[in-house]
Design an enzyme around this catalytic site. Structure first.
Site, PDB file in Angstrom:
ATOM      1  N   GLY A  73      43.287  27.083  26.701  1.00 45.77           N
ATOM      2  CA  GLY A  73      42.970  28.318  27.073  1.00 45.77           C
ATOM      3  C   GLY A  73      41.951  28.783  27.372  1.00 45.77           C
ATOM      4  O   GLY A  73      40.557  27.677  26.443  1.00 45.77           O
ATOM      5  N   TYR A  74      41.592  28.857  28.613  1.00 47.53           N
ATOM      6  CA  TYR A  74      40.123  29.152  29.540  1.00 47.53           C
ATOM      7  C   TYR A  74      39.857  30.819  29.720  1.00 47.53           C
ATOM      8  O   TYR A  74      38.543  31.076  29.701  1.00 47.53           O
ATOM      9  CB  TYR A  74      40.386  28.559  30.584  1.00 47.53           C
ATOM     10  CG  TYR A  74      40.840  28.998  31.182  1.00 47.53           C
ATOM     11  CD1 TYR A  74      41.131  30.496  32.521  1.00 47.53           C
ATOM     12  CD2 TYR A  74      41.926  28.062  31.735  1.00 47.53           C
ATOM     13  CE1 TYR A  74      42.114  30.917  33.489  1.00 47.53           C
ATOM     14  CE2 TYR A  74      43.337  28.836  32.122  1.00 47.53           C
ATOM     15  CZ  TYR A  74      43.229  30.156  33.295  1.00 47.53           C
ATOM     16  OH  TYR A  74      44.055  30.745  34.268  1.00 47.53           O
ATOM     17  N   GLU A 153      51.976  34.420  30.480  1.00 50.57           N
ATOM     18  CA  GLU A 153      50.925  34.058  31.784  1.00 50.57           C
ATOM     19  C   GLU A 153      51.550  34.150  33.071  1.00 50.57           C
ATOM     20  O   GLU A 153      50.912  34.131  33.902  1.00 50.57           O
ATOM     21  CB  GLU A 153      50.914  32.725  31.300  1.00 50.57           C
ATOM     22  CG  GLU A 153      49.539  32.299  30.426  1.00 50.57           C
ATOM     23  CD  GLU A 153      48.470  33.236  30.415  1.00 50.57           C
ATOM     24  OE1 GLU A 153      47.955  32.840  31.815  1.00 50.57           O
ATOM     25  OE2 GLU A 153      47.953  33.860  29.456  1.00 50.57           O
TER      26      GLU A 153
END
Length: 252
Positions: A73-74, A153
């Site tokens: 995760g960013y 996403e």
């Protein structure tokens, strides 16, 4: 080596900094339900991925995978993963940068008249890499949890689900993440810094402003102990731009 029973064993400081999985909005997120509740969203029908398209993308991404799965995760996944994870670790992905280059003109945080921006993970030669969090999903949960992940996403074109190498502690581990799809017109790696500042400063939509989106990212980074000078500097530039406009209007 004994199996971890505490997902936060390596990072107890993150225990109260990551949203509860079971009560997360994204746990039951469903674009079809959103469109059904708001008839105006039907205009986006041809843009969003159908359930069949999204499931095909997921199947292709995971075709060669078996066992536990690490997810990198960013962005918001770091503080609100909405996933049942067995372990969370700080992680570094070399050769990639967190970049705000996904243009939104469809009313989320921007419009055609005033585009907004979302974050992507983009391959950038010579960069320092991207700091984030990696979540390990137990093998028995991969099917159910990735279905939830992809619903969130892969709403529409913009990202590619890809495995990339990451450094977690002293180990090199392959992680699944979502990188910028340069074949999609909404992904604009050619944006100048001035354009990024302008888009973030003025983009707004049903989800709020692009400025608040970036501020939320930077605020959570500080909370999580993640360093990203580019995002912090960009937020400062956006606020300086808005302040200059306010001062100009006050002087008139």
């Amino acid at each position: 080596m004994p199996e971890l029973t505490d997902p936060f064993a390596h990072h107890p400081e993150l225990r109260d900094r990551i949203a509860d999985t079971e009560t997360s909005y994204f746990r039951t997120f469903n674009v079809e339900a959103i469109m059904a509740a708001d008839p105006q969203q039907e205009a986006l029908r041809d843009w969003v991925h159908s359930d069949a398209q999204r499931e095909a993308i997921r199947a292709e991404a995971l075709a060669d995978h078996s066992g536990d799965l690490w997810i990198f995760g960013y962005g918001s996944l770091m503080w609100d993963p909405a996933l049942r994870f067995a372990e969370v670790r700080r992680a570094h992905v070399a050769g990639h940068a967190r970049r705000l280059i996904l243009v939104d003109t469809r009313g989320g945080r921007g419009t055609e008249e005033a585009p907004g921006l979302f974050a992507t993970l983009d391959a950038v030669e010579g960069c320092d890499g991207c700091e984030g969090l990696a979540f390990r999903i137990a093998a028995a949960d991969v099917e159910a949890e990735t279905e939830i992940l992809f619903r969130r996403e892969m709403i529409a074109p913009g990202y590619l689900a890809r495995f990339v190498p990451a450094r977690i502690g002293d180990a090199d581990i392959r992680v699944l993440t979502f990188v910028a799809d340069h074949e999609v017109p909404d992904v604009r790696p050619d944006l100048t810094y001035a354009e990024q500042v302008r888009y973030i400063a003025h983009g707004a939509g049903d989800l709020g402003t692009s400025r608040d989106y970036l501020a939320n990212i930077v605020g959570h980074f500080t909370h999580l102990g993640i360093t990203d000078a580019h995002c912090s500097d960009l937020l400062c530039a956006v606020d300086a731009h808005l302040a200059a406009l306010t001062n100009k209007e006050s002087a008139q």
